[in-house]
Each structure stands twice: as structure tokens, then as C-alpha cells.
Design an enzyme around this catalytic site. Sequence first.
Site, PDB file in Angstrom:
ATOM      1  N   TYR A   1      -7.836  13.948  40.209  1.00 46.47           N
ATOM      2  CA  TYR A   1      -8.714  13.072  40.129  1.00 46.47           C
ATOM      3  C   TYR A   1      -9.486  13.362  38.646  1.00 46.47           C
ATOM      4  CZ  TYR A   1     -12.660   9.668  40.906  1.00 46.47           C
ATOM      5  OH  TYR A   1     -13.674   8.638  40.764  1.00 46.47           O
TER       6      TYR A   1
ATOM      7  N   GLU B   1      -8.368  15.447  36.186  1.00 43.85           N
ATOM      8  CA  GLU B   1      -7.547  15.327  35.133  1.00 43.85           C
ATOM      9  C   GLU B   1      -7.106  13.722  35.102  1.00 43.85           C
ATOM     10  OE1 GLU B   1      -7.574  17.645  33.053  1.00 43.85           O
ATOM     11  OE2 GLU B   1      -7.649  19.586  33.706  1.00 43.85           O
TER      12      GLU B   1
ATOM     13  N   TYR C   1     -22.555  20.886  53.283  1.00 40.35           N
ATOM     14  CA  TYR C   1     -21.510  21.944  52.508  1.00 40.35           C
ATOM     15  C   TYR C   1     -22.162  22.878  51.889  1.00 40.35           C
ATOM     16  CZ  TYR C   1     -18.219  18.121  54.175  1.00 40.35           C
ATOM     17  OH  TYR C   1     -17.618  17.253  54.774  1.00 40.35           O
TER      18      TYR C   1
ATOM     19  N   THR D   1     -26.908  20.059  43.436  1.00 42.81           N
ATOM     20  CA  THR D   1     -27.264  18.770  43.168  1.00 42.81           C
ATOM     21  C   THR D   1     -26.644  17.570  42.939  1.00 42.81           C
ATOM     22  OG1 THR D   1     -27.805  19.247  40.914  1.00 42.81           O
ATOM     23  CG2 THR D   1     -29.567  20.109  42.351  1.00 42.81           C
ATOM     24  N   ARG D   2     -27.213  16.433  43.009  1.00 39.18           N
ATOM     25  CA  ARG D   2     -26.290  15.179  42.589  1.00 39.18           C
ATOM     26  C   ARG D   2     -27.630  14.166  42.430  1.00 39.18           C
ATOM     27  NH1 ARG D   2     -22.742  18.258  43.165  1.00 39.18           N
ATOM     28  NH2 ARG D   2     -20.696  17.930  43.904  1.00 39.18           N
TER      29      ARG D   2
HETATM   30  N1  UDP Z   1     -21.408  16.928  50.826  1.00 38.16           N
HETATM   31  C1  UDP Z   1     -22.019  17.537  52.030  1.00 38.16           C
HETATM   32  N2  UDP Z   1     -21.720  17.010  53.192  1.00 38.16           N
HETATM   33  C2  UDP Z   1     -20.772  16.084  53.491  1.00 38.16           C
HETATM   34  C3  UDP Z   1     -20.242  15.438  52.231  1.00 38.16           C
HETATM   35  C4  UDP Z   1     -20.433  16.049  51.132  1.00 38.16           C
HETATM   36  O1  UDP Z   1     -22.806  18.651  51.891  1.00 38.16           O
HETATM   37  O2  UDP Z   1     -20.787  15.677  54.553  1.00 38.16           O
HETATM   38  C5  UDP Z   1     -21.692  17.683  49.436  1.00 38.16           C
HETATM   39  C6  UDP Z   1     -20.415  17.974  48.565  1.00 38.16           C
HETATM   40  O3  UDP Z   1     -19.914  19.164  49.005  1.00 38.16           O
HETATM   41  C7  UDP Z   1     -21.301  17.704  47.036  1.00 38.16           C
HETATM   42  C8  UDP Z   1     -22.203  16.765  47.443  1.00 38.16           C
HETATM   43  O4  UDP Z   1     -22.506  16.689  48.856  1.00 38.16           O
HETATM   44  O5  UDP Z   1     -21.893  18.971  46.961  1.00 38.16           O
HETATM   45  C9  UDP Z   1     -21.820  15.412  46.864  1.00 38.16           C
HETATM   46  O6  UDP Z   1     -20.386  15.147  47.676  1.00 38.16           O
HETATM   47  P1  UDP Z   1     -19.742  13.721  47.319  1.00 38.16           P
HETATM   48  O7  UDP Z   1     -18.337  13.608  47.957  1.00 38.16           O
HETATM   49  O8  UDP Z   1     -20.621  12.618  48.009  1.00 38.16           O
HETATM   50  O9  UDP Z   1     -19.430  13.320  45.895  1.00 38.16           O
HETATM   51  P2  UDP Z   1     -18.793  14.573  44.741  1.00 38.16           P
HETATM   52  O10 UDP Z   1     -18.778  15.760  45.161  1.00 38.16           O
HETATM   53  O11 UDP Z   1     -17.647  13.691  44.103  1.00 38.16           O
HETATM   54  O12 UDP Z   1     -20.147  14.278  43.986  1.00 38.16           O
END
Ligand code: UDP
Length: 337
Positions: free
Chosen positions: A169, A171, A228, A234-235
Site C-alpha cells: 500500500y 510503496e 493492538y 496515536t492517530r
Molecule cells: N488498531 C487497534 N485495534 C483494532 C484496529 C486497529 O488498536 O481493532 C490500531 C492499529 O494498530 C493502529 C491504529 O489502531 O495503531 C489505527 O489503525 P487503522 O487500521 O484504523 O488505520 P492505520 O493503521 O492505517 O492508521
Amino acid sequence: MFYVSFFLDESKNKTKMGSRRIMVTALVTGGSGFLGSNLCKRLINDGDRIICVDNNSTGKLENVKELLKKKNFKFLEHDIIKPLKVEEKIDKIYNFACPASPPAYQGKNAIFTTKTCVIGAINMLELAKDHGATILQASTSEVYGDPLVHPQSEDYRGNVNPVGIRSCYDEGKRCAESLFFDYHREEGIGIKVVRIFNTYGPNMAPDDGRVISNFICQALTQGDITVYGDGTQTRSFCYVDDMVEIIVRVMNGPRDFTGPVNVGNPMEFTINELAAKILDKILTSSKIVYRRLPSDDPVRRKPDTSLANKKFGWSPEMTLDDGLAVTIDYFKGVIFG
Ligand code: UDP
């Protein structure tokens, strides 16, 4: 080669006020997906004619069910890794086709993801060239990988593991950006590149696998809330209507503005904070459980949105609390009918 024609009847449209306006024909790839379907809805409301292209691998026709009744909306089941010819004039192409959640784009789908990003981009750039259309690429914050610079501004070149499980994704989307700029330089095509940060809202699939859809659906069905890692990563989450607004502004902005431009909400939250907010809003017996952190999962992510703000006067309006409330209502409808 897939060859289609739509809308050959009329090239102009009467507005509600009775004055005539030139109708814009936009082709949206990934148009039955989460972001694509929200974008199609907005463009139809703006009076555009839409050719919605999707292979429905992760998108769902259900997302555009209401739009299918409109005469200015056509759906074409097509995979953009195959070339596409369209008979009537297309003015704008929004290239949104690609599985976007980590569980959807990785694993057994990884090669397909790279093909969609790269071959799909070439096919849509060729279509833009045929039509003299402006083309907007749905790029991603994933081009920054696990960023070493915080917040991320557009001049940061990123920290991507080229052989990791996310690289198909990351790359793929980086290569697509490279193709867009080469088609712009070599072929003079009008391009726009938006780097989309985490986005959520109605039309996300319950089995999408992204954190907001997972946590809400887990809480609504009394399941474990699966954080996880230790949840300190953070996001920054942007509500879909705010995202669609800036995408449309970028597409309709000055021709010489190519981007790349970050689009997202700069309010940053830990995953633990997100889980707490969702548990606060849903009456549930669900408990938080901690699971293994997937490899290369970015530690911190937050967009520097000063370019979008300066160029387009845009900043997101929806707070995470309000956006989650709307999204919870949406998932209640999906799960409980
Ligand atoms: N995540 C989590 N539990 C879940 C799904 C995702 O803790 O059930 C975490 C994931 O490891 C990441 C964050 O939430 O750190 C955002 O994940 P997502 O898949 O939504 O998007 P991306 O990783 O692409 O930012």
C-alpha cells in the site's frame, strides 16, 4: 480494454433557478467504497454527472443504492487494473480505487493492492490524457510510513519499510504519486494529489478492520475491544464530510496547484483515548483486551494541515466526539437494522 458510453442524451443541465449551467462529468474510481460513495453523494448534490467505477472488492453497491435511482449517476463494475475507454467527454477523474484498511490491503491481497495502485494509476492517467481531464489522486498519510517527523508536513519524505507487510500500500501509493507527477511533467496532464489521513464516518464497512469501525462494532455487539499494542500509538481522525469538502475544493482549485497536500484532522488521540471515548458513548459490557501490535504500525501520526488551510481556507469542523456519535448511529442501523 473496456469501452463504455453513458449520458449521450444531453450535455447541459437546467439548474433549479432555471439558468443553464455546463454540466461537469466526473468519473470516480472506488466510487462504491467508503470515501468514494460519500464523494459521489456530494458531487451529485452539487449537480455533477457521475460515472462511478468499482470492482466491488471492498466497496458495496449498498453504499450507492440511493444514487442509483438518479439519472445523473451511472455505475460501472470495472477493475481499474484493466484499461478503460469512455465515449463521452469526462472532465474530472477522482482516483479512489484501492483497498484501504490494513487487513483488506495486506496478506493475500498484497499483490493486487500494488497492481491497483500502480497499474490502476497508469490506466486512469491514460484516461485523463485521452479526455484532457483533470485527475485527482487519493494518496495517503501512509506515504510517510512510520514517520520520524511530527507532525507530518508535505515536504517530509517519509520512513517506509519497502519490504514490510504495509509496503504494498505505502510503496504502491508512493509510486502512484510519482506517476502522477511524471504524467504532469511529460504529458501536461492537470493533476491534484491529496494525502488523506485517517478518516471515518457513515458507509464504513463493519468488517473493514480499521480501528473506529472495529471498536464501535465490538462495543455494539458486546465483544472485546481489541487494542493492538499498548494503545499509546496515536492517530488523528477526520470526519468524512470534512474530508470530502477539502477534496472537492482541491479538485476545483487553481489549475497550477498540484499538491501534494495533506488532508486530515490535526487533533491527535492515542488509541486508548479513542477506546475510552467509544466506551463512554455506548452502553456495553465490552472490556478492553490488548493484542499484538502489527509490524510497522506507525507510532504517531498527525497532519500538518497549514497548506490546505492557507490555500483553501479549510479546516475540519467536526469534533471527534460529534463525529463518533453520528458514526455510532450509522453502525446501529447497519447491525440492528
Ligand atoms: N488498531 C487497534 N485495534 C483494532 C484496529 C486497529 O488498536 O481493532 C490500531 C492499529 O494498530 C493502529 C491504529 O489502531 O495503531 C489505527 O489503525 P487503522 O487500521 O484504523 O488505520 P492505520 O493503521 O492505517 O492508521
